[in-house]
Write a protein that holds these residues in place. Structure first.
Motif, short mmCIF file in Angstrom:
data_model
loop_
_atom_site.label_atom_id
_atom_site.label_comp_id
_atom_site.label_asym_id
_atom_site.label_seq_id
_atom_site.Cartn_x
_atom_site.Cartn_y
_atom_site.Cartn_z
N HIS A 319 0.83 -1.21 0.00
CA HIS A 319 0.00 0.00 0.00
C HIS A 319 0.87 1.26 0.00
CE1 HIS A 319 -3.90 -1.93 0.43
NE2 HIS A 319 -3.37 -2.74 1.33
N GLU A 320 2.03 1.19 0.65
CA GLU A 320 2.91 2.36 0.70
C GLU A 320 3.69 2.53 -0.61
OE1 GLU A 320 2.76 4.44 3.14
OE2 GLU A 320 1.35 3.18 4.27
N ARG A 322 2.53 1.84 -3.74
CA ARG A 322 1.72 2.20 -4.91
C ARG A 322 1.72 3.71 -5.19
NH1 ARG A 322 -3.71 -1.27 -6.04
NH2 ARG A 322 -2.66 -2.74 -7.41
N ASN A 323 1.64 4.52 -4.15
CA ASN A 323 1.59 5.97 -4.39
C ASN A 323 2.88 6.49 -5.02
OD1 ASN A 323 -1.01 6.22 -3.45
ND2 ASN A 323 -0.35 6.54 -1.33
N PRO A 324 4.07 6.22 -4.44
CA PRO A 324 5.29 6.69 -5.13
C PRO A 324 5.51 6.02 -6.47
CG PRO A 324 5.85 5.34 -3.23
CD PRO A 324 4.39 5.61 -3.13
N SER A 326 3.19 5.19 -8.62
CA SER A 326 2.36 5.91 -9.58
C SER A 326 3.00 7.22 -9.97
CB SER A 326 0.97 6.15 -8.97
OG SER A 326 0.16 6.88 -9.85
N ALA A 327 3.62 7.91 -9.01
CA ALA A 327 4.28 9.17 -9.31
C ALA A 327 5.48 8.95 -10.24
CB ALA A 327 4.74 9.84 -8.01
N GLN A 330 4.18 8.32 -13.79
CA GLN A 330 3.71 9.57 -14.43
C GLN A 330 4.88 10.44 -14.86
OE1 GLN A 330 0.92 11.42 -11.69
NE2 GLN A 330 -0.71 11.17 -13.16
N THR A 355 8.32 -0.02 -13.65
CA THR A 355 7.20 0.40 -12.80
C THR A 355 5.98 -0.49 -13.04
OG1 THR A 355 6.61 2.05 -14.48
CG2 THR A 355 7.94 2.79 -12.60
N ASP A 359 4.25 -2.74 -10.27
CA ASP A 359 2.81 -2.62 -10.03
C ASP A 359 2.13 -3.98 -10.12
OD1 ASP A 359 0.46 -0.77 -9.70
OD2 ASP A 359 -0.12 -1.82 -11.55
#
Length: 520
Positions: A319-320, A322-324, A326-327, A330, A355, A359
């Motif tokens: 869970h921690e 996934r956010n970085p 995704s960044a 992008q 990435t 993922d």
């Protein structure tokens, strides 16, 4: 068939009452013969011989009727016992009244009845029987004095006889109470021992380890079903008759003469790889217990513990991540759009590929932790065919490359998300390693009794034996771009749905079979 005991009394009480009545029958027969042998003698008073014989015959008849009551267990035990003692007192008193010479001796017969009544009745009402006998003897002696057949000075002897009745009654009461306590304790211990034996039998039957009890001469004393299954023994084993060398010669040869818990042996059978521990029982026949442990199950249990700990850790980390992640993805896309340098475009492509791989790894880890959330639904041929076609299009596999063979009707239960994940993993692997020609992938649905088999095979190079043994290990992969969790995740999801996913050796290319039990 033994008759059941009445409530509140053991079957042994009725047997004792039966024996007591047998004594009464024998005594009644002896009294009948006594009346016949001494008919014309001076043993009886004038005209009393006929009355003595009548009383003796009545005593014999009553004893015979008591046999029927004991056999029928009716009326209750205590009522029957009281009736027996009362009959003894009344008839013995009547026979004592026919002869002064027999009165003293027959009075002693009541002592036997009182003692027997106390022993048979577990001490209940024993003193009452002594009081009844004493009153009867005193009344008989008083009527004798009034009739002139007895003297006043004989009251001392009658008093001693009555005191003896009470002494015998008290002693019988004390002894029977102690005997009853011992019997109750023995019965309680027998019940506890029977319960312990049932618990031990259930523990042995459901133990994951096999247990064998073997005498020092090699004769099997006990063999649990699990032990027979691990050793691959199909022939019946007779405890105390079958020898270990006859039913399991390899195990008999593997065991050394020294048996101790510290020494272990290993044995390979068709069913499993076994670790054998020998535990001596310190008995005169040198018996020992052999504990057969399935090494594969122990390894699987250790692996599952590791995976459970890993799953809890990775679920929190995922869970921690996934956010970085995704960044990063992008940012790589923006860099690729703004640059025209081929070298930088190549670097951003590497970032995007990794990435996506991370993922996918995170998604598989999260799916693994959700494997126990089941919502099974019914699958038929049409539903399964639609799922396969959807996944084929998702992976951009040509339609002519996949051949689907299914029966007209087939039904089974499975969680739709889990089945989608399993088929997707197998179909993607098959397309990755096949020749990518028409008919390279073959999907078959077979039915066998209550089991449905879904097979996915390809025409690729197949797998080497060393790779086959590690197929379902987590993080094992032969593809540099793979995560090594696909097949492991597929097997875990299959087991969560009470199904089995296995590799089928001996075929051209690779073939995987999903077996679903309990079809509708």
């Amino acid at each position: 068939m033994p008759r059941p005991a009445a409530q509140g009394y053991y079957a042994s009480h009725w047997r004792s009452l039966d024996y007591f009545n047998l004594y009464r029958l024998t005594l009644a027969v002896a009294l009948v013969f006594t009346g016949l042998l001494f008919d014309a003698s001076e043993l009886f008073r004038e005209g009393a011989s006929a009355r003595f014989q009548a009383f003796a015959y009545a005593y014999l008849l009553i004893a015979a009727l008591f046999v029927l009551g004991i056999r029928a267990r009716w009326p209750g035990f205590q009522i029957q016992l009281t009736a027996h003692i009362t009959a003894d007192i009344v008839l013995v008193m009547l026979m004592m009244s026919t002869s002064e010479r027999l009165a003293g001796g027959m009075g002693l017969l009541l002592a036997i009845s009182i003692a027997s009544g106390g022993l048979v009745g577990s001490g209940r009402l024993t003193l009452l029987y002594a009081a009844m006998a004493s009153i009867a003897v005193l009344l008989q002696h008083a009527f004798g004095i009034l009739g002139g057949s007895q003297r006043m000075d004989s009251f001392f002897q009658v008093g001693l006889l009555c005191a003896g009745y009470f002494a015998i009654g008290w002693l019988a009461h004390a002894l029977t109470r102690r005997a009853l306590q011992s019997e109750t304790l023995a019965q309680r211990q027998a019940d506890e021992l029977a319960l312990l034996n049932r618990i031990n039998a259930l523990a042995i039957e459901n133990s994951p380890d096999g247990l064998l009890a073997v005498r020092g001469d090699g004769v099997v004393r006990h063999a649990s079903p699990r032990a027979l299954a691990l050793l691959g023994i199909t022939a019946p084993v007779a405890p105390g008759v079958t020898r270990l060398a006859d039913c399991a010669p390899e195990l008999a040869r593997a065991l050394s003469q020294q048996c101790s818990p510290q020494t272990t042996h290993t044995l390979s059978t068709q069913a499993a790889q076994l670790r054998i521990r020998c535990i001596p029982l310190a008995t005169p026949d040198d018996s020992r217990v052999l504990v057969l442990e399935d090494q594969s199950q122990a390894a699987q249990a250790a692996q599952r513990l590791k995976l459970a700990a890993l799953g809890r850790l990775t679920a929190n980390i995922a869970h921690e991540i996934r956010n970085p992640l995704s960044a990063i993805s992008q940012a790589a896309q923006l860099l690729r759009e703004d640059t025209h340098d081929p070298a930088q475009a190549k670097l951003t492509a590497i970032i995007e590929n990794n990435t996506r791989r991370l993922d996918r790894l995170v998604e598989e880890v999260l799916t693994l932790n959700r494997r126990d959330r089941l919502s099974p639904v019914g699958f038929g041929v049409a539903t399964l065919a639609a799922l396969i076609d959807e996944l084929r299009q998702t992976e951009e596999i040509p339609a002519d490359a996949v051949i689907v063979s299914m029966p007209d009707t087939a039904h089974f239960q499975f969680d739709p998300d889990h089945l989608r994940q399993i088929v997707w993993n197998l179909l993607r692997n098959a397309w990755r390693f096949c020749r990518k020609q028409a008919g390279s992938i073959h999907i078959r649905l077979l039915t066998q009794g209550e089991t449905a088999h879904l097979e996915i095979s390809d025409d690729g190079p197949g797998l080497t034996p060393e790779h086959q043994s590690r197929l379902f290990e987590p993080f094992f992969t032969t593809d540099a771009q793979g995560t090594g969790l696909g097949l492991f995740l597929a097997r875990e999801l299959a087991e969560a749905n009470h199904a089995v996913l296995a590799y089928v050796p001996g075929t051209d290319g690779a073939c995987f079979r999903l077996s679903v039990h309990g079809r509708e």
